[in-house]
Design a protein around this motif. Sequence first.
Motif, PDB file in Angstrom:
ATOM      1  N   LYS A  24       0.816  -1.204   0.000  1.00  0.00           N
ATOM      2  CA  LYS A  24       0.000   0.000   0.000  1.00  0.00           C
ATOM      3  C   LYS A  24       0.860   1.269   0.000  1.00  0.00           C
ATOM      4  O   LYS A  24       0.562   2.254  -0.699  1.00  0.00           O
ATOM      5  CB  LYS A  24      -0.927  -0.003   1.219  1.00  0.00           C
ATOM      6  N   LEU A  25       1.936   1.249   0.789  1.00  0.00           N
ATOM      7  CA  LEU A  25       2.840   2.407   0.812  1.00  0.00           C
ATOM      8  C   LEU A  25       3.481   2.637  -0.556  1.00  0.00           C
ATOM      9  O   LEU A  25       3.622   3.762  -1.036  1.00  0.00           O
ATOM     10  CB  LEU A  25       3.916   2.219   1.879  1.00  0.00           C
ATOM     11  N   ALA A  26       3.895   1.522  -1.203  1.00  0.00           N
ATOM     12  CA  ALA A  26       4.512   1.625  -2.516  1.00  0.00           C
ATOM     13  C   ALA A  26       3.530   2.204  -3.529  1.00  0.00           C
ATOM     14  O   ALA A  26       3.871   3.064  -4.362  1.00  0.00           O
ATOM     15  CB  ALA A  26       5.016   0.255  -2.970  1.00  0.00           C
ATOM     16  N   ILE A  27       2.286   1.705  -3.448  1.00  0.00           N
ATOM     17  CA  ILE A  27       1.263   2.225  -4.371  1.00  0.00           C
ATOM     18  C   ILE A  27       1.005   3.708  -4.104  1.00  0.00           C
ATOM     19  O   ILE A  27       0.840   4.521  -5.040  1.00  0.00           O
ATOM     20  CB  ILE A  27      -0.029   1.395  -4.221  1.00  0.00           C
ATOM     21  N   SER A  28       1.025   4.117  -2.859  1.00  0.00           N
ATOM     22  CA  SER A  28       0.832   5.539  -2.515  1.00  0.00           C
ATOM     23  C   SER A  28       1.960   6.397  -3.069  1.00  0.00           C
ATOM     24  O   SER A  28       1.743   7.487  -3.609  1.00  0.00           O
ATOM     25  CB  SER A  28       0.736   5.681  -1.001  1.00  0.00           C
ATOM     26  N   ARG A  29       3.189   5.875  -2.929  1.00  0.00           N
ATOM     27  CA  ARG A  29       4.333   6.625  -3.471  1.00  0.00           C
ATOM     28  C   ARG A  29       4.233   6.740  -4.984  1.00  0.00           C
ATOM     29  O   ARG A  29       4.557   7.777  -5.587  1.00  0.00           O
ATOM     30  CB  ARG A  29       5.636   5.960  -3.056  1.00  0.00           C
ATOM     31  N   ILE A  30       3.800   5.655  -5.610  1.00  0.00           N
ATOM     32  CA  ILE A  30       3.657   5.672  -7.068  1.00  0.00           C
ATOM     33  C   ILE A  30       2.627   6.707  -7.489  1.00  0.00           C
ATOM     34  O   ILE A  30       2.814   7.481  -8.447  1.00  0.00           O
ATOM     35  CB  ILE A  30       3.289   4.272  -7.580  1.00  0.00           C
ATOM     36  N   HIS A  31       1.511   6.747  -6.749  1.00  0.00           N
ATOM     37  CA  HIS A  31       0.482   7.743  -7.049  1.00  0.00           C
ATOM     38  C   HIS A  31       1.032   9.169  -6.877  1.00  0.00           C
ATOM     39  O   HIS A  31       0.756  10.058  -7.706  1.00  0.00           O
ATOM     40  CB  HIS A  31      -0.729   7.522  -6.140  1.00  0.00           C
ATOM     41  N   SER A  33       4.185  10.103  -7.172  1.00  0.00           N
ATOM     42  CA  SER A  33       5.136  10.359  -8.267  1.00  0.00           C
ATOM     43  C   SER A  33       4.402  10.681  -9.563  1.00  0.00           C
ATOM     44  O   SER A  33       4.775  11.593 -10.326  1.00  0.00           O
ATOM     45  CB  SER A  33       6.062   9.163  -8.455  1.00  0.00           C
ATOM     46  N   LEU A  34       3.344   9.891  -9.820  1.00  0.00           N
ATOM     47  CA  LEU A  34       2.562  10.144 -11.026  1.00  0.00           C
ATOM     48  C   LEU A  34       1.926  11.535 -10.989  1.00  0.00           C
ATOM     49  O   LEU A  34       1.873  12.246 -12.010  1.00  0.00           O
ATOM     50  CB  LEU A  34       1.480   9.067 -11.175  1.00  0.00           C
ATOM     51  N   LEU A  37       4.700  14.038 -11.666  1.00  0.00           N
ATOM     52  CA  LEU A  37       5.054  14.026 -13.091  1.00  0.00           C
ATOM     53  C   LEU A  37       3.978  14.697 -13.939  1.00  0.00           C
ATOM     54  O   LEU A  37       4.279  15.416 -14.904  1.00  0.00           O
ATOM     55  CB  LEU A  37       5.282  12.587 -13.556  1.00  0.00           C
ATOM     56  N   ARG A  38       2.713  14.428 -13.565  1.00  0.00           N
ATOM     57  CA  ARG A  38       1.617  15.034 -14.319  1.00  0.00           C
ATOM     58  C   ARG A  38       1.651  16.564 -14.197  1.00  0.00           C
ATOM     59  O   ARG A  38       1.479  17.288 -15.184  1.00  0.00           O
ATOM     60  CB  ARG A  38       0.290  14.484 -13.814  1.00  0.00           C
ATOM     61  N   GLN A  39       1.918  17.063 -13.010  1.00  0.00           N
ATOM     62  CA  GLN A  39       1.990  18.509 -12.810  1.00  0.00           C
ATOM     63  C   GLN A  39       3.175  19.130 -13.570  1.00  0.00           C
ATOM     64  O   GLN A  39       3.052  20.191 -14.188  1.00  0.00           O
ATOM     65  CB  GLN A  39       2.108  18.819 -11.315  1.00  0.00           C
TER      66      GLN A  39
END
Length: 212
Positions: A24-31, A33-34, A37-39
């Motif tokens: 869950k933490l990894a998925i949160s970090r990925i979100h 980062s995304l 990157l989007r900004q």
Amino acid sequence: MLLDEDPATLIHHTINNFNTAPDKLAISRIHDSLSTLRQARELRAREAEASLKKLSRTLNTLHTQHEELASAHSSSAHASEISRLDTQKFRTAKAASDLEMEAERLSSQQADLAARLQELEMQGVEGAIGTGGGGRGESGSGGGSSSDPLDDEVLLRLKVYRSLGIDLERDEANGEFCKAIVRNDKKGDVHVVNLDKKFSRFFYANYFWGTL
């Protein structure tokens, strides 16, 4: 078939056994980062769009200026201007040539006058003219003939000096020339020179010529 334990308890134990918290933490970090990157991509896209609009405005301005210059340019007017400049160049060259010829003529005239002045000075600024003054006295005592060669020589020399802007004055006591007034009309200068026998004739010749 009935379970020995409550299904909810079983599911809870199953989840705990799989240890999904790191995932869950990894998925949160990925979100996160995304999102970052989007900004960043949106920011760069806005900057690129602004730069493109600026370049587009510059292009339109240059295009408009080019069209104005192209419409204002006339091949016939250009040819006329070139012809006018060629004519002006020819006239300037001709004027320069005429001035050069005039300068050479004046230089030659100056050399002739200098040679004439030196010739007169070699005969004597004071001595020859003073001798002429004596001749005038003799002429007066011999009958006052106006055709005396010595009088003619003195008058000729005085005329040459006056043509150069030089007036000579006599000493009332001995009748010899004692003063020269040198005028330069171009410069508006007037020089009064006392003729002294201790200076050579060449000295006065050079001095007179330098003031003219």
